[in-house]
Design an enzyme around this catalytic site. Structure first.
Site, PDB file in Angstrom:
ATOM      1  N   THR A 195     -84.041   2.714 -63.610  1.00 12.43           N
ATOM      2  CA  THR A 195     -84.361   4.133 -63.482  1.00 12.43           C
ATOM      3  C   THR A 195     -83.194   4.856 -62.835  1.00 12.43           C
ATOM      4  O   THR A 195     -82.369   4.235 -62.159  1.00 12.43           O
ATOM      5  CB  THR A 195     -85.633   4.350 -62.634  1.00 12.43           C
ATOM      6  OG1 THR A 195     -85.972   5.733 -62.640  1.00 12.43           O
ATOM      7  CG2 THR A 195     -85.414   3.912 -61.194  1.00 12.43           C
ATOM      8  N   GLU A 221     -84.585   9.340 -58.367  1.00 11.72           N
ATOM      9  CA  GLU A 221     -84.454   9.066 -56.935  1.00 11.72           C
ATOM     10  C   GLU A 221     -85.813   8.966 -56.232  1.00 11.72           C
ATOM     11  O   GLU A 221     -85.989   8.179 -55.313  1.00 11.72           O
ATOM     12  CB  GLU A 221     -83.586  10.133 -56.267  1.00 11.72           C
ATOM     13  CG  GLU A 221     -82.105   9.843 -56.356  1.00 11.72           C
ATOM     14  CD  GLU A 221     -81.727   8.442 -55.865  1.00 11.72           C
ATOM     15  OE1 GLU A 221     -82.121   8.059 -54.756  1.00 11.72           O
ATOM     16  OE2 GLU A 221     -81.066   7.709 -56.622  1.00 11.72           O
ATOM     17  N   ASP A 273     -92.900   0.884 -67.224  1.00 16.60           N
ATOM     18  CA  ASP A 273     -93.324   1.852 -68.232  1.00 16.60           C
ATOM     19  C   ASP A 273     -94.712   2.320 -67.808  1.00 16.60           C
ATOM     20  O   ASP A 273     -95.553   1.508 -67.419  1.00 16.60           O
ATOM     21  CB  ASP A 273     -93.375   1.224 -69.630  1.00 16.60           C
ATOM     22  CG  ASP A 273     -93.544   2.303 -70.706  1.00 16.60           C
ATOM     23  OD1 ASP A 273     -92.832   3.319 -70.648  1.00 16.60           O
ATOM     24  OD2 ASP A 273     -94.397   2.130 -71.589  1.00 16.60           O
ATOM     25  N   PHE A 305     -95.361  15.194 -60.229  1.00 16.82           N
ATOM     26  CA  PHE A 305     -94.657  15.624 -61.439  1.00 16.82           C
ATOM     27  C   PHE A 305     -95.443  15.131 -62.642  1.00 16.82           C
ATOM     28  O   PHE A 305     -96.442  14.418 -62.501  1.00 16.82           O
ATOM     29  CB  PHE A 305     -93.221  15.075 -61.455  1.00 16.82           C
ATOM     30  CG  PHE A 305     -93.139  13.573 -61.348  1.00 16.82           C
ATOM     31  CD1 PHE A 305     -93.122  12.777 -62.476  1.00 16.82           C
ATOM     32  CD2 PHE A 305     -93.089  12.963 -60.099  1.00 16.82           C
ATOM     33  CE1 PHE A 305     -93.052  11.395 -62.377  1.00 16.82           C
ATOM     34  CE2 PHE A 305     -93.015  11.572 -59.988  1.00 16.82           C
ATOM     35  CZ  PHE A 305     -92.997  10.795 -61.126  1.00 16.82           C
ATOM     36  N   ARG A 365     -97.893   2.860 -59.847  1.00 14.32           N
ATOM     37  CA  ARG A 365     -96.614   2.153 -59.690  1.00 14.32           C
ATOM     38  C   ARG A 365     -96.626   1.331 -58.409  1.00 14.32           C
ATOM     39  O   ARG A 365     -96.166   0.195 -58.388  1.00 14.32           O
ATOM     40  CB  ARG A 365     -95.451   3.144 -59.671  1.00 14.32           C
ATOM     41  CG  ARG A 365     -94.071   2.445 -59.631  1.00 14.32           C
ATOM     42  CD  ARG A 365     -92.922   3.427 -59.730  1.00 14.32           C
ATOM     43  NE  ARG A 365     -93.010   4.168 -60.973  1.00 14.32           N
ATOM     44  CZ  ARG A 365     -93.376   5.451 -61.069  1.00 14.32           C
ATOM     45  NH1 ARG A 365     -93.668   6.139 -59.972  1.00 14.32           N
ATOM     46  NH2 ARG A 365     -93.437   6.046 -62.230  1.00 14.32           N
TER      47      ARG A 365
END
Length: 204
Positions: free
Chosen positions: A8, A11, A75, A158, A187
Site C-alpha cells: 500500500t 499512510e 483486499d 473514507f 482490517r
C-alpha cells in the site's frame, strides 16, 4: 532485522498496520518506502485471491528477494446483503474507478430506499495475503458487521465509512474516534488474526 513490506501507499493504513504489528519487532515498510513500483491487475474472484495476487507479485521483485522480506497485501470491500453482496470485490471500482465515493454512497442509499433496518445488514470485509521468503503462503479474513445508514455521517473515515452504521455505537464508522475504529475494523481484525497465525506457526 527482518522486514515486512505491505502493498500500500496509504499512510493512514500504514499507521494502523504498524500499531497492530508493532510487537513483532520488525521493520514495516510500505511499497513506496521499499522502493517498489508495480502496476498489479487484481483479477481474482475473491478478496483472498486479490490479496495474494498483490503479495505474490511484490514478493517476486528483486528488492524483496534480496532482503528476504515477508510481503503482506490486503483486499477489502463492502458487502450489502440486500444487494446480493454488492459491491463486494468491486468496491473500489464500483460505478467506475474515477467515480467519487459520495456518488457511490448516494447510489447505495437510493437503492435501499424504503428498505427496513433489519434488511439493511452489511459488512466490511478485509482479506490479507502473506507470502514468506521460503514460499509459504497464508491468508486471513476479518469483518465488521453493521447496517447501511440513511445518510452520510462523519468525517473520520473514507470510502463507504459514512454510510456504514453501527447500531450498538449509534454512529457510522466515519464518526468513531480513530483508536476505537482500529480496534473494531475489518482490517484490524484480519491483521490480528494474521499476527496470531504467524506466531503460532513460527513464521517470523
Amino acid at each position: 532485522m527482518s522486514r515486512i513490506i505491505f502493498a500500500t501507499g496509504n499512510e493512514g493504513k500504514m499507521r494502523e498496520i504498524r500499531e497492530i504489528l508493532k510487537d513483532l519487532n520488525m521493520d514495516i515498510l510500505s511499497m513506496k518506502e521499499a522502493g517498489i513500483e508495480l502496476d498489479i491487475v487484481e483479477d481474482g474472484s475473491s478478496f483472498e485471491e486479490n490479496a495474494l495476487i498483490k503479495a505474490k507479485a511484490i514478493a517476486q521483485t528483486d528488492v524483496c528477494r534480496a532482503h528476504g522480506d515477508i510481503v503482506l497485501a490486503d483486499d477489502s470491500g463492502l458487502e450489502v446483503d440486500y444487494l446480493n453482496l454488492e459491491p463486494g470485490i468491486y468496491s473500489a471500482r464500483y460505478m467506475g474507478e474515477d467515480t467519487s465515493y459520495r456518488i457511490k454512497n448516494q447510489n447505495i442509499i437510493q437503492r435501499l430506499d424504503g428498505v427496513p433496518e433489519d434488511k439493511r445488514t452489511a459488512r466490511f470485509v478485509c482479506a490479507i495475503g502473506a507470502v514468506f521468503p521460503d514460499g509459504r503462503v497464508i491468508t486471513t479474513r476479518g469483518t465488521i458487521e453493521g447496517i447501511i445508514g440513511w445518510e452520510e455521517r462523519g468525517s473520520n473515515g473514507f470510502g463507504y465509512d459514512p454510510i456504514f452504521y453501527l447500531p450498538e455505537y449509534g454512529c457510522s464508522t466515519a464518526e468513531l474516534p480513530m483508536d476505537v475504529k482500529n480496534k473494531l475494523s475489518h482490517r484490524g481484525n484480519a491483521l490480528r488474526a494474521l499476527k496470531e497465525k504467524m506466531c503460532r506457526e513460527h513464521l517470523m
